[in-house]
Design a protein around this motif. Structure first.
Motif, short mmCIF file in Angstrom:
data_model
loop_
_atom_site.label_atom_id
_atom_site.label_comp_id
_atom_site.label_asym_id
_atom_site.label_seq_id
_atom_site.Cartn_x
_atom_site.Cartn_y
_atom_site.Cartn_z
N GLU A 140 37.82 50.55 30.59
CA GLU A 140 36.95 49.56 31.35
C GLU A 140 37.06 48.23 30.84
OE1 GLU A 140 32.91 52.69 32.27
OE2 GLU A 140 33.23 51.84 30.39
N LYS A 141 37.20 47.96 29.67
CA LYS A 141 37.84 47.02 29.02
C LYS A 141 38.80 46.29 29.81
CE LYS A 141 35.60 47.41 24.77
NZ LYS A 141 35.58 47.51 23.01
N ASP A 142 39.85 47.10 29.67
CA ASP A 142 41.35 46.96 30.58
C ASP A 142 41.02 46.31 31.79
OD1 ASP A 142 42.65 47.15 27.95
OD2 ASP A 142 43.20 49.26 28.52
N GLU A 143 40.17 47.12 32.57
CA GLU A 143 39.84 46.88 33.86
C GLU A 143 39.18 45.73 34.05
OE1 GLU A 143 39.60 51.90 35.28
OE2 GLU A 143 37.74 50.28 35.30
N THR A 144 38.29 45.25 33.28
CA THR A 144 37.45 43.82 33.66
C THR A 144 38.53 42.71 33.44
OG1 THR A 144 35.66 42.67 33.27
CG2 THR A 144 36.48 43.89 31.30
N VAL A 145 39.37 43.02 32.35
CA VAL A 145 40.21 41.69 31.98
C VAL A 145 41.23 41.71 33.37
CG1 VAL A 145 39.94 41.72 29.78
CG2 VAL A 145 41.77 42.94 30.68
N ALA A 146 41.66 42.88 33.77
CA ALA A 146 42.58 42.71 34.69
C ALA A 146 41.94 42.11 36.22
CB ALA A 146 43.16 44.18 35.15
N ARG A 147 40.56 42.53 36.41
CA ARG A 147 40.01 41.96 37.37
C ARG A 147 39.71 40.45 37.11
NH1 ARG A 147 36.39 46.45 37.25
NH2 ARG A 147 35.17 45.39 35.74
N LEU A 148 39.45 40.03 36.14
CA LEU A 148 39.36 38.48 35.72
C LEU A 148 40.64 37.63 35.82
CD1 LEU A 148 37.06 38.73 32.77
CD2 LEU A 148 36.23 37.80 35.15
N THR A 149 41.59 38.34 35.50
CA THR A 149 43.09 37.84 35.53
C THR A 149 43.38 37.59 37.31
OG1 THR A 149 43.43 38.99 33.64
CG2 THR A 149 45.44 37.91 34.99
N ARG A 150 43.15 38.70 37.89
CA ARG A 150 43.31 38.59 39.42
C ARG A 150 42.36 37.45 40.00
NH1 ARG A 150 46.71 38.43 43.27
NH2 ARG A 150 46.19 39.25 45.32
N LEU A 151 41.20 37.65 39.68
CA LEU A 151 40.12 36.62 40.20
C LEU A 151 40.71 35.10 39.90
CD1 LEU A 151 36.90 38.37 39.51
CD2 LEU A 151 37.65 37.67 41.78
N ALA A 152 41.14 34.77 38.66
CA ALA A 152 41.75 33.53 38.25
C ALA A 152 42.76 33.12 39.36
CB ALA A 152 42.08 33.56 36.99
N LYS A 153 43.67 34.18 39.66
CA LYS A 153 44.80 33.89 40.48
C LYS A 153 44.38 33.57 41.75
CE LYS A 153 49.31 33.77 41.48
NZ LYS A 153 50.03 32.72 40.88
N LEU A 154 43.35 34.33 42.38
CA LEU A 154 42.98 34.31 43.78
C LEU A 154 42.32 33.12 44.00
CD1 LEU A 154 41.72 37.93 44.56
CD2 LEU A 154 43.66 36.73 45.71
N HIS A 155 41.49 32.72 42.99
CA HIS A 155 40.63 31.76 43.28
C HIS A 155 41.26 30.24 42.82
CE1 HIS A 155 36.79 29.42 42.66
NE2 HIS A 155 36.24 30.17 43.96
N ASP A 156 41.90 30.19 41.86
CA ASP A 156 42.07 28.84 41.41
C ASP A 156 43.90 28.95 41.23
OD1 ASP A 156 39.84 27.75 40.87
OD2 ASP A 156 39.54 29.09 39.18
N ASN A 157 44.61 30.00 41.64
CA ASN A 157 46.11 30.29 41.64
C ASN A 157 46.39 29.92 40.05
OD1 ASN A 157 48.63 30.60 42.49
ND2 ASN A 157 49.06 28.54 42.88
N LEU A 158 45.73 30.42 39.12
CA LEU A 158 45.92 30.40 37.85
C LEU A 158 46.58 31.60 37.14
CD1 LEU A 158 43.01 28.72 36.08
CD2 LEU A 158 45.25 28.08 35.69
N ASP A 159 47.62 31.51 36.37
CA ASP A 159 48.33 32.84 35.82
C ASP A 159 47.95 32.98 34.31
OD1 ASP A 159 50.08 33.45 37.81
OD2 ASP A 159 51.17 31.54 37.64
N LEU A 160 46.97 33.66 34.08
CA LEU A 160 46.29 33.74 32.91
C LEU A 160 46.66 35.07 32.33
CD1 LEU A 160 42.45 32.86 33.52
CD2 LEU A 160 44.34 31.23 32.63
N THR A 161 46.63 34.95 30.98
CA THR A 161 46.82 36.53 30.10
C THR A 161 45.51 36.51 29.58
OG1 THR A 161 49.15 35.95 30.05
CG2 THR A 161 48.15 37.78 28.65
N ILE A 162 44.73 37.43 29.98
CA ILE A 162 43.47 37.84 29.21
C ILE A 162 43.75 39.14 28.67
CG2 ILE A 162 40.93 37.97 29.61
CD1 ILE A 162 41.11 36.40 32.24
N SER A 163 43.06 39.05 27.10
CA SER A 163 43.29 40.27 26.50
C SER A 163 41.71 40.87 26.03
CB SER A 163 44.00 39.58 25.06
OG SER A 163 43.61 40.84 24.08
#
Ligand code: SF4
Ligand code: SF4
Length: 322
Positions: free
Chosen positions: A76-99
């Motif tokens: 579940e932790k991995d899933e939430t960081v994956a969602r937040l990473t994707r949302l940053a890309k979708l919303h702000d076109n940001l390439d983040l690495t969230i751990s």
């Protein structure tokens, strides 16, 4: 508090899609997106041709119903960081690495501050602001450096807003930030367990779970916590992209935050940004369980003291003199 109330406390207004500010409008927006999805299927359109917002809706929906981080499984932790990473890309076109990197075994972090070496330059403050994506609008800072009169060791007697050339003769300097107390009053004060101490000693906040009551801030005897009265803003080109879920990821209006010993760095074996930036070597950080660490050397061989020992908070932050 029942669990449905906790759920409602987690998502902040500005996180709702398209600026909608209520759960009802969020649901309404979601149903419109779902309808758009159905329509596209009916007309044979590919889902890929839908606007990114429908994916955003679905990701935010899942985010909305996630658990307190402490109760999540690793998946579940991995899933939430994956969602937040994707949302940053979708919303702000940001390439983040969230751990969601967990604490390492046999590690307990500690920090020591040499008051005979600090010259008040505040490079640490600047590095901390940049590394931790602190709000530029309110000029939030985790570290405060106090200019102190000789013989005084209580930062509340010092000048925390000096603005002149340093160092000043006959003054000394003390940095103050969250001390990561073992017996932390802030944790006890939180009514919904949104803040806790990790096994490696780092005191963290689940920003999504925090309801912004500020009880923890009032309970901290060391001025360690910062509250977001507005939505934090960092210019896109200045955002530190290596992030940790419990560290320097995007915070939101109404959430509490604080120093995390740069969890996104230190759990990867790096030094905190402030330690790395200090030009005089006044800051020492390391593993208290490692007998060969520099922090253990300081504790064993230098004159050390902690602030407000009488409170029994057991901070993992010491001051020392050469
Ligand atoms: S210094 Fe304050 S915020 Fe940090 S752990 Fe101690 S009580 Fe909590
Ligand atoms: S403001 Fe502090 S005490 Fe209140 S919910 Fe957030 S972390 Fe807990």
């Amino acid at each position: 508090m029942d669990s449905s109330k906790k759920e409602e406390g987690r998502m902040k207004k500005e996180d709702l899609p398209e600026g909608k500010s209520s759960r009802r409008s969020f649901l309404k927006g979601l149903s419109i997106a779902a309808a758009a999805g159905s329509a596209s299927l009916a007309t044979g359109c590919s889902l890929k041709s839908l606007p990114a917002t429908s994916e955003e809706f679905s990701l935010k929906w899942e985010e909305y119903f996630k658990k307190n981080y402490r109760l999540m499984t690793q998946q579940e932790k991995d899933e939430t960081v994956a969602r937040l990473t994707r949302l940053a890309k979708l919303h702000d076109n940001l390439d983040l690495t969230i751990s969601a990197q967990e604490p390492r075994e046999k590690v307990l972090f500690g920090y020591a501050f040499n008051i005979t070496r600090c010259e008040g330059f505040m490079d640490c403050v600047e590095a901390c602001v940049q590394e931790n994506n602190l709000d530029r609008t309110s000029k939030t800072q985790y570290i405060r450096v106090f200019e102190m009169e000789p013989g005084k060791l209580d930062p509340s007697t010092g000048d925390g807003k000096y603005f002149h050339q340093v160092p000043v003769a006959d003054k000394f300097y003390m940095g103050v930030q969250c001390f990561h107390c073992e017996n932390a009053p802030c944790i006890k004060a939180c009514p919904i367990k949104a803040t806790w101490r990790e096994p490696d000693g780092i005191v963290v906040v689940d920003y999504d779970w925090c309801i912004g009551c500020r009880y923890c801030m009032a309970a901290c005897p060391y001025w360690g916590r910062r509250f977001n009265w507005g939505k934090p803003h960092v210019p896109k080109e200045e955002i530190t992209r290596q992030q940790h879920y419990l560290g320097n990821r995007q915070r939101m209006k109404g959430a509490m935050e604080k120093c995390t010993f740069c969890i996104q760095r230190t759990r990867q074996g790096k030094l905190p940004a402030c330690v790395e930036a200090c030009p005089t070597g006044a800051r020492v950080f390391g593993n208290l369980l490692d007998p060969d660490s520099e922090i253990r050397f300081v504790l064993k061989n230098k004159k050390v003291f902690r602030l407000k020992e009488e409170l029994g908070t057991d901070p993992k932050f010491w001051y020392f003199i050469d």
